[in-house]
Design a protein around this motif. Structure first.
Motif, PDB file in Angstrom:
ATOM      1  N   PRO B  46       0.825  -1.212   0.000  1.00  0.00           N
ATOM      2  CA  PRO B  46       0.000   0.000   0.000  1.00  0.00           C
ATOM      3  C   PRO B  46       0.857   1.259   0.000  1.00  0.00           C
ATOM      4  O   PRO B  46       1.978   1.267   0.495  1.00  0.00           O
ATOM      5  CB  PRO B  46      -0.801  -0.115   1.298  1.00  0.00           C
ATOM      6  N   ARG B  48      -0.155   4.044   1.399  1.00  0.00           N
ATOM      7  CA  ARG B  48      -0.716   4.887   2.449  1.00  0.00           C
ATOM      8  C   ARG B  48      -0.642   4.110   3.744  1.00  0.00           C
ATOM      9  O   ARG B  48      -0.515   2.889   3.736  1.00  0.00           O
ATOM     10  CB  ARG B  48      -2.173   5.219   2.155  1.00  0.00           C
ATOM     11  N   THR B  49      -0.718   4.816   4.853  1.00  0.00           N
ATOM     12  CA  THR B  49      -0.776   4.091   6.114  1.00  0.00           C
ATOM     13  C   THR B  49      -1.983   4.554   6.916  1.00  0.00           C
ATOM     14  O   THR B  49      -2.922   5.116   6.363  1.00  0.00           O
ATOM     15  CB  THR B  49       0.550   4.190   6.887  1.00  0.00           C
ATOM     16  N   CYS B  50      -1.971   4.270   8.225  1.00  0.00           N
ATOM     17  CA  CYS B  50      -3.239   4.358   8.942  1.00  0.00           C
ATOM     18  C   CYS B  50      -3.482   5.741   9.555  1.00  0.00           C
ATOM     19  O   CYS B  50      -2.573   6.527   9.751  1.00  0.00           O
ATOM     20  CB  CYS B  50      -3.315   3.276  10.001  1.00  0.00           C
ATOM     21  N   LEU B  53      -1.441   7.644  12.532  1.00  0.00           N
ATOM     22  CA  LEU B  53      -0.154   8.285  12.240  1.00  0.00           C
ATOM     23  C   LEU B  53      -0.345   9.772  11.940  1.00  0.00           C
ATOM     24  O   LEU B  53       0.393  10.621  12.452  1.00  0.00           O
ATOM     25  CB  LEU B  53       0.549   7.596  11.073  1.00  0.00           C
ATOM     26  N   VAL B  79       4.740   3.684  14.584  1.00  0.00           N
ATOM     27  CA  VAL B  79       4.689   5.091  14.180  1.00  0.00           C
ATOM     28  C   VAL B  79       5.911   5.839  14.705  1.00  0.00           C
ATOM     29  O   VAL B  79       6.519   6.638  13.993  1.00  0.00           O
ATOM     30  CB  VAL B  79       3.383   5.743  14.675  1.00  0.00           C
ATOM     31  N   CYS B  84      10.917   8.516  13.686  1.00  0.00           N
ATOM     32  CA  CYS B  84      12.347   8.609  13.972  1.00  0.00           C
ATOM     33  C   CYS B  84      13.148   8.467  12.695  1.00  0.00           C
ATOM     34  O   CYS B  84      14.130   9.168  12.481  1.00  0.00           O
ATOM     35  CB  CYS B  84      12.773   7.534  14.966  1.00  0.00           C
ATOM     36  N   ARG B  85      12.737   7.537  11.851  1.00  0.00           N
ATOM     37  CA  ARG B  85      13.484   7.317  10.623  1.00  0.00           C
ATOM     38  C   ARG B  85      13.371   8.506   9.678  1.00  0.00           C
ATOM     39  O   ARG B  85      14.298   8.815   8.947  1.00  0.00           O
ATOM     40  CB  ARG B  85      12.964   6.056   9.908  1.00  0.00           C
ATOM     41  N   ARG B 432       9.102   4.792  -0.699  1.00  0.00           N
ATOM     42  CA  ARG B 432       8.494   3.507  -1.027  1.00  0.00           C
ATOM     43  C   ARG B 432       8.663   3.175  -2.510  1.00  0.00           C
ATOM     44  O   ARG B 432       8.418   2.053  -2.914  1.00  0.00           O
ATOM     45  CB  ARG B 432       7.003   3.523  -0.677  1.00  0.00           C
ATOM     46  N   PHE B 449       5.848  12.111   2.070  1.00  0.00           N
ATOM     47  CA  PHE B 449       5.947  11.194   3.202  1.00  0.00           C
ATOM     48  C   PHE B 449       5.880   9.752   2.719  1.00  0.00           C
ATOM     49  O   PHE B 449       4.988   9.440   1.940  1.00  0.00           O
ATOM     50  CB  PHE B 449       4.796  11.463   4.174  1.00  0.00           C
ATOM     51  N   PRO B 450       6.732   8.856   3.145  1.00  0.00           N
ATOM     52  CA  PRO B 450       7.901   9.049   4.002  1.00  0.00           C
ATOM     53  C   PRO B 450       9.194   9.047   3.194  1.00  0.00           C
ATOM     54  O   PRO B 450       9.247   8.420   2.159  1.00  0.00           O
ATOM     55  CB  PRO B 450       7.861   7.781   4.860  1.00  0.00           C
ATOM     56  N   TYR B 452      12.875   7.945   4.187  1.00  0.00           N
ATOM     57  CA  TYR B 452      13.677   7.427   5.293  1.00  0.00           C
ATOM     58  C   TYR B 452      15.049   6.925   4.841  1.00  0.00           C
ATOM     59  O   TYR B 452      15.839   6.484   5.645  1.00  0.00           O
ATOM     60  CB  TYR B 452      12.937   6.316   6.032  1.00  0.00           C
TER      61      TYR B 452
END
Lengths: 462, 492
Positions: B46, B48-50, B53, B79, B84-85, B432, B449-450, B452
Motif C-alpha cells: 500500500p 498509504r498508512t493508517c 499516524l 509510528v 524517527c526514521r 516507497r 511522506f515518508p 527514510y
C-alpha cells in the motif's frame, strides 16, 4: 543498593541493581513504553521466508508497517480492511485475497495469513478460511494468530511464529537419515550480513547450514530441517523453544552459542567442532581470534574504560554484554524490552552485582538514566537513538545498521564503529559552544516524580 | 547499471531485494485483470498508512504535547519508528498498552491510568488522545473515559494543575481512512476542542500546513515574514521535529517550538485559515469558517510557480498587504531556473506517486517544467483527486497522452503500469518507490511522506519559490546523473 534513578512506584520491581528484575508483565499504560506488539514479533520471525506470500489480514496500516523488518523492505499483501468489512465481516475478502495473491505470485510455496487487532476483535474464523483455501489451492495456507494486543510484548509474537513454523513447515519433507555435517541455525536474523559471516565460519569447519530460522529460510529448506545433525541456537528467546521441540520430535540435539565477541565466537566454533568430532578442522579458530584482536587493537585502545549502556531485545543482552566487555568497556546498564527470567538470569550471571538492570524501560527512565550516569555510549533501537543524541550521548543502533557484528570480522566491525561513535568530534561541539544565560543556570533540573510540580516543570523547560 | 554487490557492507544485491520477482529475465506475466487494484480484494504494498499516524504527526506539532494512543503497543511503536526514521528526532508518543483484558473489557482502565501516568511522568502541556482500530471496534466511550481521567487527575494532583492540561480527542479508526485523513481529523478536533472567539480580531491568519516537512513550514514562515503577515501555524513541526542538539537538556526532554495552546485558542479570531493541503487540514479550516466565520482558503499546495502565486495572492487579498519586491525576485529566480533547465525537462516522461496533495502540487510543477506525466498515483483514495488532476492538466493545456490516474491504489498497480510504458525518464515520489525505481532503472526524486533512506529531505523545502528551485535542481540533477553517469562528458 538503591535504584539510582527516579522511578514511578508501580515500576519499582522492574529495576534491579542486585537481583533479577520483574519481567514478562503488562506494561504500565501511558509511560511511553518502547515495546511493540504481537504482529511485530511475528513479522520479525517470519518475514525472511522468501517463497511464501505474506498476507496481512487487517487494516492497511498494519501492512504498511509490516513492509519493513530489520531495515529490509519486503513485499506484503494485505486485505486492507475498510469500515464495511469491519461491520459485515471480512471472511469473503480474505478468501478472495488469498486466491488473488497466489495467482499474482504463482511460484509461491505457501501463504502466511497474519491476523491483526481488528480481525481478532471482529472474531473471524481465520483458521477455517485458511483450511478451505489450502484445500482448494493445494499449498499450505497458514494462519498466524498475532493480534497486536495479545501478550505483553513482541516476545509473544516470536512464540506464535515459532509455533507456526514448527507446526506447518519444519520437517515436512519425508524422514531420512541425517544429512552429513549439516546444521540449522535457530534464532539468527541475518541483520546486515551477520548470517554470511557465521556461514563462512561454519563452512571452514566443513559444515553446511540447511536452514536459518529466520534469516534465510524458505519453505523448501525448512521442510528438510529435521535432517540436521545439530541445531545451533543463536538467539535464545526465539530459538530455544524451537530447539527443544525439534529435539523432542526429531531427536536433534542443540547447543546455545553466541557469535558476538571473540571469545564467544571461538568457544561456539570449538563446541560445534567437538560435537561433530572434527577438532582438527577447528585448529584455526584460536589463531583467527587472535588475528581479529590484533586488527581491533587500535580501536580497543580508544575504548578502554568507557562506559556503555545496553537496552534492546531480550536474548542478546548477555552475549553483547560480553562482547562489550571484550572491547574493554564497562556495562553500566543492561536492559531489555521483553526479556524473560532466563535472559535476565544469564545477564546477571555475566555482569555480576551492581549493574543496573531494567525491564521494559520507558522513555523517561532512559532519559533519567542518561542524565545521572552520562554513559559514553547507549546501545538500542532507532526509537531511543535520537533521544540520546539530544542529550549529547553517542548511540549505537542494535540490531545494527551498517555492517555485520557476528563472527571475528564482525567483532572488528563492532570495535571500529563503537570507537568511531564514541570519538566523534560532534559530542565535543555539542557540549561547548557559546555560553548562554539560561544555559549556565540550567545545569540539570529534574522534575522528580514525587514532587509532582508543574511549576518546576515550567522552569526547567528551555 | 547493474548493482551486484553493495560495496560497503558486502551484502549481495539479491538479499536486499528480498523477494521481489525481477522484471527480467524471469519476469512472469500477471493476469491482466488483476493489475488494477480496483479489481482486487488484495492490496500489494500500500501507498498509504493508517489514520492514527496522521493524528500523531499533528499532535507532535503542538508545544510540549504528547500523543496518547488508545490501542495496542504496536500502533505506537511502528509510528514512532517511522517518525524517527524520517525526522531523525525523538518522537515521544505514549501508548495505552492494550492487552487481552482491554480487548475484552474495554480500554477505560488503560486510558484513566495511562493519562495519570503520562502526566506525573512527563507533565505535558497538552495531551492528544488518538484512537485506533481496536478502541473503535470495542466501542470505547472515549468522551466519558476522558472525563473520568480528568476527575481522577484532579483528585491526585489537585484541580488547578489537572485542569491546566487540555486533552484533545481525535477519533481515528484506522480502517476508515489513511494518515492523510488522520491529520485532517486532528485539525478539526483541535480547533473544535480549543478554539474560542473572544470577539477581538487578532489580525493574524491561520495556516494548517498539512503533511509538509519542517523545511516546508520554515519556508512558509519565510513567505509570511516577507509579506509582513502574522500567522498561527497549527501543528508547527518546524522546531519540534527538527530540534537543535545543545545539551545539557532537562528531563523530561521536550523539543523547543510547536504551536502553543493559547495560539490554538486564538484561531477563531483570525482573518482566515489557509489549509495548504486540501486533503490534510481542510476539516479544521471548514469548521472555523462554519462556526466562527473565519474564511477558509483551501489549497492549492504552494508548490511551483503557480501554486505559490495562488498562496501569495490569497494572502494579499485577505490581509491587504502587497507582495513585496523580495518575493517577486525569488519568483523571478525560480522562473529563470525553469528557463535555464527547460532543455532537460521538456517532454520528459515522469511518474508521480505519494499522498494526493503532494501529487497534485508536484504535478502542477512538473507541468510548468514541460514534463509529461505518465502516471499519477495518489495513495489515499479521494473524491476530488481525479477531478483535480484533470483540472490541472486542462489548465496547463496539456496535450500529451493522458496519464493513468490512480486514486488510492497500491504500488503494485503503479509499478506494473510503468513496466509497460515505452519510455519513462523520472519517478517523483517517496522512499516507497525505491524498489520500482531500481527495477525500472529510472531515477527517483524523493518528495513527500515518508523519506527514510536519504538524509536532509525533511529540512529541504519543496514549497515556495525557493523550495521550487531546490526541487527543480534535484529533478534536473537526478536525470543528469542517470543520463550522463560520467560527469566529464557533461556541461550544462
Amino acid at each position: 543498593m538503591q535504584i539510582p534513578i527516579d522511578v514511578i512506584p508501580e515500576r519499582a520491581g522492574h529495576l534491579e541493581v542486585v537481583e533479577i528484575p520483574a519481567c514478562d508483565r503488562r506494561t504500565l499504560p501511558g509511560v511511553v513504553s518502547q515495546r511493540a506488539c504481537l504482529l511485530y514479533g511475528a513479522r520479525w520471525m517470519l518475514a525472511a521466508i522468501r517463497d511464501a506470500v505474506h498476507l496481512i489480514h487487517g487494516p492497511v496500516g498494519c501492512a504498511y508497517y509490516s513492509g519493513t523488518v530489520r531495515k529490509k523492505n519486503y513485499r506484503v499483501f494485505s486485505t486492507a480492511l475498510g469500515e464495511k468489512e469491519i461491520v459485515f465481516g471480512a471472511g469473503q475478502k480474505l478468501e478472495d485475497a488469498i486466491r488473488e495473491a497466489v495467482s499474482l505470485r504463482p511460484r509461491s510455496s505457501a501463504v502466511l495469513v497474519y491476523t491483526t487487532c481488528a480481525v481478532g476483535l471482529i472474531g473471524e474464523d481465520v483458521e477455517a478460511i485458511c483450511k478451505r483455501a489450502s484445500a482448494s489451492l493445494g499449498l499450505p495456507v497458514v494462519p498466524v494468530n498475532c493480534p497486536g494486543f495479545g501478550g505483553v510484548s513482541q516476545g509473544k509474537g516470536h512464540d506464535v511464529a515459532a509455533a507456526a513454523l514448527l507446526e506447518h513447515f519444519i520437517g515436512r519433507a519425508p524422514a531420512g537419515p541425517p544429512l552429513e555435517n549439516s546444521v540449522n541455525i535457530l534464532g539468527e536474523f541475518d541483520v546486515q550480513g551477520d548470517l554470511k559471516e557465521i556461514e563462512q565460519l561454519l563452512q571452514r569447519l566443513g559444515l553446511n547450514i540447511i536452514c536459518a530460522v529466520s534469516g534465510r529460510a524458505t519453505v523448501e529448506n525448512m521442510a528438510r530441517a529435521h535432517r540436521a545433525g545439530l541445531n545451533i541456537v543463536h538467539c535464545g528467546r526465539t530459538g530455544r523453544w524451537l530447539a527443544q521441540k525439534m529435539e523432542e520430535r526429531f531427536g536433534i540435539p542443540w547447543r546455545k552459542v553466541s557469535f558476538f565477541g571473540l571469545a564467544e565466537t571461538a568457544a561456539a566454533l570449538q563446541a560445534i567442532a567437538a560435537f561433530f568430532n572434527r577438532p582438527r578442522e577447528a585448529a584455526w579458530v584460536e589463531k583467527e581470534a587472535e588475528t581479529a584482536r590484533q586488527r581491533a587493537l587500535s580501536y580497543l585502545r580508544r575504548l578502554a574504560g568507557r562506559r556503555v549502556a545496553l537496552f534492546f531485545g531480550a536474548s542478546r543482552m548477555d552475549s553483547m554484554a560480553r562482547a562489550f566487555g571484550e572491547l574493554g568497556m564497562e556495562v553500566v546498564l543492561c536492559g531489555s524490552q521483553f526479556g524473560c527470567r532466563e535472559d535476565y538470569t544469564e545477564s546477571r550471571r555475566c555482569l555480576g552485582r551492581g549493574t543496573l538492570m531494567i525491564d521494559d524501560a520507558h522513555q523517561r527512565e532512559l532519559e533519567e538514566f542518561l542524565h545521572r550516569y552520562r554513559p559514553d555510549l547507549l546501545v538500542g533501537g532507532t526509537r531511543e537513538r535520537f533521544m540520546a543524541h539530544k542529550m549529547g550521548i553517542p548511540f549505537l543502533v542494535f540490531p545494527q545498521e551498517t555492517s555485520p557484528y557476528a563472527g571475528f570480522n564482525g567483532f572488528v566491525n563492532l570495535a571500529r564503529e563503537v570507537a568511531a561513535l564514541v570519538g566523534a568530534p560532534v559530542w565535543r561541539l555539542g557540549n561547548s559552544g557559546f555560553s548562554r544565560k539560561e544555559g549556565e543556570e540550567m545545569v540539570v533540573k529534574h522534575v522528580r516524580y514525587m514532587e509532582r510540580g508543574i511549576n518546576e516543570n515550567e522552569r526547567s523547560s528551555l | 547499471m547493474q548493482l551486484k554487490e553493495i560495496p560497503v557492507t558486502g551484502i549481495p544485491y539479491d538479499q536486499i531485494k528480498i523477494e521481489k520477482v525481477p522484471a527480467a529475465p524471469e519476469y512472469c506475466e500477471r493476469p491482466a485483470e488483476l493489475i488494477p487494484s480496483a479489481n482486487r480484494a488484495v492490496v500489494i504494498n500500500p501507498n498509504r498508512t493508517c489514520m492514527p499516524l496522521g493524528a500523531m504527526w499533528a499532535v507532535l506539532g503542538v508545544r510540549k504535547a504528547i500523543p496518547f494512543v488508545q490501542g495496542a503497543q504496536g500502533c505506537t511503536t511502528y509510528v514512532r519508528y517511522t517518525f524517527c526514521r524520517i525526522f531523525k528526532e525523538p518522537a515521544v508518543i505514549a501508548t495505552a498498552s492494550f492487552h487481552e483484558d482491554a480487548a475484552v473489557f474495554g480500554g477505560r482502565r488503560n486510558l484513566v491510568e495511562g493519562i495519570r501516568n503520562l502526566v506525573v511522568r512527563y507533565w505535558p502541556e497538552l495531551i492528544g488522545v488518538v484512537t485506533t482500530c481496536s478502541s473503535e471496534i470495542i466501542g470505547d466511550d472515549m468522551v466519558s473515559f476522558i472525563k473520568m481521567a480528568r476527575a481522577n487527575l484532579r483528585k491526585e494532583i489537585g484541580p488547578e494543575k489537572a485542569d491546566r492540561i487540555p486533552i484533545v480527542l481525535v477519533n481515528t479508526p484506522s480502517f476508515a481512512g489513511s494518515h492523510v485523513e488522520g491529520y485532517d481529523r486532528a485539525s478539526r478536533a483541535f480547533v473544535e476542542t480549543l478554539a474560542t472567539t473572544r470577539g477581538e480580531p487578532n489580525g493574524k491568519v491561520n495556516i494548517i500546513p498539512g503533511l509538509f516537512y519542517p523545511g516546508d513550514i520554515r519556508e512558509i514562515k519565510h513567505l509570511l515574514r516577507h509579506m509582513g503577515v502574522e500567522a498561527i501555524v497549527l501543528f508547527d513541526i518546524s522546531d519540534t521535529l527538527d530540534a537543535p542538539l545543545e545539551p545539557p537538556m532537562s528531563v523530561p526532554y521536550y523539543p523547543p517550538g510547536g504551536t502553543a495552546v493559547g495560539e490554538i485558542r486564538d484561531m477563531a479570531n483570525s482573518l482566515a485559515t489557509f489549509a495548504l493541503q486540501p486533503h490534510a487540514g481542510q476539516a479544521g479550516a471548514r469548521y472555523l469558517e462554519r462556526k466562527y466565520g473565519v474564511r477558509a482558503v483551501v489549497g492549492p499546495p504552494p508548490v511551483g510557480v503557480q501554486g505559490t502565486d495562488a498562496f501569495l495572492k490569497a494572502l494579499r487579498e485577505i490581509t491587504g498587504k502587497p507582495i513585496p519586491e523580495s518575493l517577486l525576485q525569488e519568483r523571478g529566480r525560480l522562473v529563470d531556473s525553469l528557463a535555464d533547465t527547460l532543455h532537460h525537462t521538456m517532454m520528459k516522461k515522469v511518474a508521480v506517486m505519494g499522498d494526493p496533495d503532494i501529487v497534485l502540487g508536484v504535478t502542477r510543477f512538473v507541468l510548468e517544467m514541460g514534463m509529461e506525466p505518465v502516471a499519477l498515483a495518489g495513495g489515499t483514495a479521494s473524491k476530488t483527486f481525479v477531478h483535480d488532476v484533470e483540472a490541472i492538466l486542462a489548465e496547463a493545456g496539456y496535450e500529451g497522452e493522458p496519464p493513468l490516474i490512480i486514486n488510492g491504489g497500491d504500488l503494485f498497480e503503479f509499478e506494473e503500469y510503468l513496466k509497460k510504458q515505452p519510455r519513462l525518464d523520472l519517478i517523483i515520489g517517496n522512499s516507497r518507490a525505491v524498489d520500482i525505481s531500481r527495477e525500472l532503472q529510472v531515477p527517483l526524486v524523493r518528495v513527500g511522506f515518508p523519506i527514510y533512506d536519504r538524509f536532509g529531505y525533511q529540512k529541504r523545502p519543496i514549497v515556495g519559490y525557493r523550495g521550487g528551485e531546490m526541487l527543480l535542481a534535484e529533478i534536473v540533477n537526478s536525470m543528469l546523473d542517470y543520463q550522463y553517469p560520467d560527469d566529464r562528458t557533461q556541461q550544462l
